[in-house]
Motif scaffolding. Structure first.
Motif, short mmCIF file in Angstrom:
data_model
loop_
_atom_site.label_atom_id
_atom_site.label_comp_id
_atom_site.label_asym_id
_atom_site.label_seq_id
_atom_site.Cartn_x
_atom_site.Cartn_y
_atom_site.Cartn_z
N TRP A 14 0.84 -1.21 0.00
CA TRP A 14 0.00 0.00 0.00
C TRP A 14 0.87 1.25 0.00
O TRP A 14 0.64 2.18 -0.76
CB TRP A 14 -0.93 0.01 1.23
CG TRP A 14 -1.82 1.22 1.24
CD1 TRP A 14 -3.06 1.32 0.70
CD2 TRP A 14 -1.50 2.52 1.75
NE1 TRP A 14 -3.54 2.60 0.86
CE2 TRP A 14 -2.59 3.36 1.50
CE3 TRP A 14 -0.39 3.06 2.39
CZ2 TRP A 14 -2.62 4.69 1.87
CZ3 TRP A 14 -0.41 4.39 2.76
CH2 TRP A 14 -1.52 5.19 2.50
N PHE A 15 1.89 1.26 0.87
CA PHE A 15 2.78 2.42 0.95
C PHE A 15 3.50 2.64 -0.38
O PHE A 15 3.67 3.78 -0.81
CB PHE A 15 3.80 2.25 2.08
CG PHE A 15 4.61 3.49 2.33
CD1 PHE A 15 4.23 4.38 3.32
CD2 PHE A 15 5.73 3.78 1.57
CE1 PHE A 15 4.97 5.54 3.53
CE2 PHE A 15 6.46 4.94 1.76
CZ PHE A 15 6.08 5.82 2.76
N ALA A 16 3.91 1.56 -1.03
CA ALA A 16 4.61 1.67 -2.32
C ALA A 16 3.75 2.42 -3.34
O ALA A 16 4.25 3.29 -4.06
CB ALA A 16 4.98 0.29 -2.84
N ARG A 17 2.46 2.08 -3.40
CA ARG A 17 1.57 2.77 -4.35
C ARG A 17 1.41 4.24 -3.97
O ARG A 17 1.47 5.13 -4.83
CB ARG A 17 0.21 2.08 -4.40
CG ARG A 17 0.24 0.72 -5.10
CD ARG A 17 -1.14 0.11 -5.28
NE ARG A 17 -1.81 -0.17 -4.01
CZ ARG A 17 -1.63 -1.26 -3.27
NH1 ARG A 17 -0.78 -2.19 -3.68
NH2 ARG A 17 -2.29 -1.43 -2.15
N ALA A 18 1.22 4.52 -2.68
CA ALA A 18 1.03 5.90 -2.23
C ALA A 18 2.30 6.73 -2.46
O ALA A 18 2.22 7.88 -2.92
CB ALA A 18 0.65 5.92 -0.75
N ALA A 19 3.47 6.16 -2.19
CA ALA A 19 4.73 6.87 -2.40
C ALA A 19 4.96 7.15 -3.88
O ALA A 19 5.44 8.23 -4.24
CB ALA A 19 5.89 6.08 -1.81
N SER A 20 4.61 6.20 -4.72
CA SER A 20 4.76 6.40 -6.15
C SER A 20 3.90 7.57 -6.63
O SER A 20 4.37 8.43 -7.39
CB SER A 20 4.38 5.12 -6.90
OG SER A 20 4.47 5.31 -8.28
N LYS A 21 2.66 7.62 -6.17
CA LYS A 21 1.76 8.73 -6.55
C LYS A 21 2.29 10.08 -6.05
O LYS A 21 2.06 11.10 -6.68
CB LYS A 21 0.35 8.50 -5.98
CG LYS A 21 -0.39 7.40 -6.69
CD LYS A 21 -1.76 7.19 -6.06
CE LYS A 21 -2.45 5.98 -6.66
NZ LYS A 21 -3.73 5.69 -6.00
N ALA A 22 2.99 10.06 -4.90
CA ALA A 22 3.54 11.30 -4.32
C ALA A 22 4.94 11.60 -4.82
O ALA A 22 5.57 12.57 -4.38
CB ALA A 22 3.55 11.17 -2.80
#
Length: 123
Positions: A14-22
């Motif tokens: 989940w964090f990987a997806r959120a960090a990628s978007k940010a």
């Protein structure tokens, strides 16, 4: 008190997806973990840390296992929320406890299943 290496650092899927978007890179996350290990983060207790990222635009919640394993678990924009709630902190402390009890075999399984993605080790 600063913690010392060696340490392995992970991010949840989940964090990987959120960090990628940010637009937060693994290099930036590894640099931030070194700062956390030097005491440059908010220690929320119970193995939970809050670290500012991305020129102070985002906050990350990091879970620790005795300074040997660090897990980026949650990311939020400062503009969206000021902080996590007491209930969220309680849940993160429970999750940190679960990670702390994880055996090496369980950790290896989480990595194989891509539930945890290793981003730095002994850097």
């Amino acid at each position: 008190m600063a913690l010392t290496l060696p340490a392995r650092t992970f991010k949840t899927a989940w964090f990987a997806r959120a960090a990628s978007k940010a637009n937060i890179t693994d290099v930036a996350l590894c640099r931030a973990i070194r700062e956390v290990m030097q005491g440059q983060a908010d220690n929320l207790g119970g193995g939970v840390f809050k670290k500012r990222l991305n020129d102070n635009r985002h906050r990350s919640i990091i879970l620790a296992k005795g300074g040997q394993h660090w897990v980026y678990a949650y990311l939020f924009a400062k503009s969206d929320q000021a902080n996590i709630s007491p209930d969220e902190l309680h849940e993160f402390k429970k999750l940190a406890g679960a990670y702390a009890r994880m055996t090496t075999a369980e950790l290896d399984t989480a990595i194989r299943n891509k539930d945890l993605l290793e981003i730095c080790h002994d850097e």
